[in-house]
Design an enzyme around this catalytic site. Sequence first.
Site, PDB file in Angstrom:
ATOM      1  N   CYS A  23       3.910   6.413   7.901  1.00 32.96           N
ATOM      2  CA  CYS A  23       3.961   5.065   7.330  1.00 32.96           C
ATOM      3  C   CYS A  23       2.707   4.768   6.498  1.00 32.96           C
ATOM      4  O   CYS A  23       2.795   4.129   5.443  1.00 32.96           O
ATOM      5  CB  CYS A  23       4.152   4.019   8.421  1.00 32.96           C
ATOM      6  SG  CYS A  23       2.915   4.026   9.738  1.00 32.96           S
ATOM      7  N   CYS A  47       3.650   6.623  18.874  1.00 36.46           N
ATOM      8  CA  CYS A  47       3.413   7.052  17.492  1.00 36.46           C
ATOM      9  C   CYS A  47       2.783   8.450  17.445  1.00 36.46           C
ATOM     10  O   CYS A  47       2.969   9.182  16.466  1.00 36.46           O
ATOM     11  CB  CYS A  47       2.487   6.069  16.771  1.00 36.46           C
ATOM     12  SG  CYS A  47       3.317   4.563  16.188  1.00 36.46           S
ATOM     13  N   CYS A  60      10.363  -4.612   0.945  1.00 39.59           N
ATOM     14  CA  CYS A  60      10.083  -3.177   0.875  1.00 39.59           C
ATOM     15  C   CYS A  60      10.392  -2.553   2.229  1.00 39.59           C
ATOM     16  O   CYS A  60      10.068  -3.134   3.272  1.00 39.59           O
ATOM     17  CB  CYS A  60       8.616  -2.941   0.504  1.00 39.59           C
ATOM     18  SG  CYS A  60       8.123  -1.212   0.415  1.00 39.59           S
ATOM     19  N   CYS A 113       7.866   1.886   4.862  1.00 38.57           N
ATOM     20  CA  CYS A 113       7.289   2.298   6.148  1.00 38.57           C
ATOM     21  C   CYS A 113       8.358   2.444   7.228  1.00 38.57           C
ATOM     22  O   CYS A 113       8.167   3.176   8.210  1.00 38.57           O
ATOM     23  CB  CYS A 113       6.196   1.332   6.596  1.00 38.57           C
ATOM     24  SG  CYS A 113       6.749  -0.363   6.912  1.00 38.57           S
ATOM     25  N   CYS A 138       3.049   4.167   2.084  1.00 42.81           N
ATOM     26  CA  CYS A 138       2.931   2.783   1.588  1.00 42.81           C
ATOM     27  C   CYS A 138       2.470   2.774   0.127  1.00 42.81           C
ATOM     28  O   CYS A 138       1.384   3.262  -0.192  1.00 42.81           O
ATOM     29  CB  CYS A 138       1.950   1.991   2.455  1.00 42.81           C
ATOM     30  SG  CYS A 138       1.787   0.266   1.925  1.00 42.81           S
ATOM     31  N   ASP A 189      11.876 -16.445  13.628  1.00 48.68           N
ATOM     32  CA  ASP A 189      10.991 -16.657  12.473  1.00 48.68           C
ATOM     33  C   ASP A 189      10.959 -18.123  12.051  1.00 48.68           C
ATOM     34  O   ASP A 189      10.869 -18.440  10.858  1.00 48.68           O
ATOM     35  CB  ASP A 189      11.439 -15.791  11.278  1.00 48.68           C
ATOM     36  CG  ASP A 189      10.988 -14.354  11.417  1.00 48.68           C
ATOM     37  OD1 ASP A 189      10.209 -14.061  12.336  1.00 48.68           O
ATOM     38  OD2 ASP A 189      11.420 -13.519  10.594  1.00 48.68           O
ATOM     39  N   CYS A 198       0.746  -6.001   0.712  1.00 46.68           N
ATOM     40  CA  CYS A 198       2.088  -5.597   1.147  1.00 46.68           C
ATOM     41  C   CYS A 198       3.152  -6.088   0.151  1.00 46.68           C
ATOM     42  O   CYS A 198       3.168  -7.274  -0.215  1.00 46.68           O
ATOM     43  CB  CYS A 198       2.367  -6.159   2.539  1.00 46.68           C
ATOM     44  SG  CYS A 198       4.011  -5.763   3.172  1.00 46.68           S
ATOM     45  N   CYS A 235       1.425  10.924  14.229  1.00 47.30           N
ATOM     46  CA  CYS A 235       2.160  10.666  12.990  1.00 47.30           C
ATOM     47  C   CYS A 235       1.450   9.605  12.143  1.00 47.30           C
ATOM     48  O   CYS A 235       1.004   8.567  12.648  1.00 47.30           O
ATOM     49  CB  CYS A 235       3.575  10.201  13.318  1.00 47.30           C
ATOM     50  SG  CYS A 235       4.576   9.831  11.864  1.00 47.30           S
ATOM     51  N   CYS A 242       9.954   6.574   9.136  1.00 45.07           N
ATOM     52  CA  CYS A 242       9.623   6.682  10.558  1.00 45.07           C
ATOM     53  C   CYS A 242      10.492   7.738  11.247  1.00 45.07           C
ATOM     54  O   CYS A 242      11.723   7.678  11.181  1.00 45.07           O
ATOM     55  CB  CYS A 242       9.810   5.334  11.242  1.00 45.07           C
ATOM     56  SG  CYS A 242       9.381   5.366  13.000  1.00 45.07           S
TER      57      CYS A 242
END
Length: 264
Positions: free
Chosen positions: A108, A102, A155, A158, A112, A48, A128, A105, A162
Amino acid sequence: ETPPVRGRIARYALGDDYHEILGDKLRALLASLEAEFGTEHQHKLYVDTGPVLERPLAHRAGVGWQAKSTMVISETLGPWMFLGEIITTLPLATDAPAPDRCGTCTACLDVCPTKAITAPYQLDARRCISYLTIENKGSIPEEFRPLIGDRIYGCDECLEVCPWNRFAQESRETQFRASRLEPWDLRELLTLTPQQFNQRFKTSPIKRTKRRGLLRNVAVALGNIGTEEDLPILERTAADHDEPLVREHAAWAVKQLKKRHGLP
């Protein structure tokens, strides 16, 4: 596990700063590559720390698939993981991209709080909570403040819902443990001086918000979950805090708290 206190913090930020931890591990991995293959190749490390689109790269490298939440999910780890990169000229065999698992499903999307996942595989960062409480350096739009609840940094909604979490494992890395972060109290956080903030969070990712960002978030959280006992500190903060951003959000919190408790 998240400590049982008021004011939720994203789990990745409960321990020491992952930029430093993963950076050290990538440098160790790079040293082993150079020991085996020589030093004539060029390398660049990222955790990052640059504009690298790491999630699509992780998918192409077979680490996991970029899910409907836009997070990367691993079949063996679930979504709870960090990503770091070594970009290298070393010729290495490539892996197959990870298949999307996924299925049907939509957990998520459904969970949110701000509906930031606007469609499968699409995220509106402006909605977000992680963006609003961390990357956003200004005022949080009032429409989103009640939806933030008691979150003061990031947060995990999500991630937590899962189904692939059933494969998640607790890290053996002790620097990620929540015990390394000093316990916090929301009222006490509002009184932090710049020096106290820097000292408390010097090894934490939370320093990214800077003091004014964290205290802004704390004020919003108290506006959402606070009691009458929180009113005096919020009123003092709204009246005379040295940061205008914090004063603004504390004043909003005072109004919210009084309205909720039927106070004049």
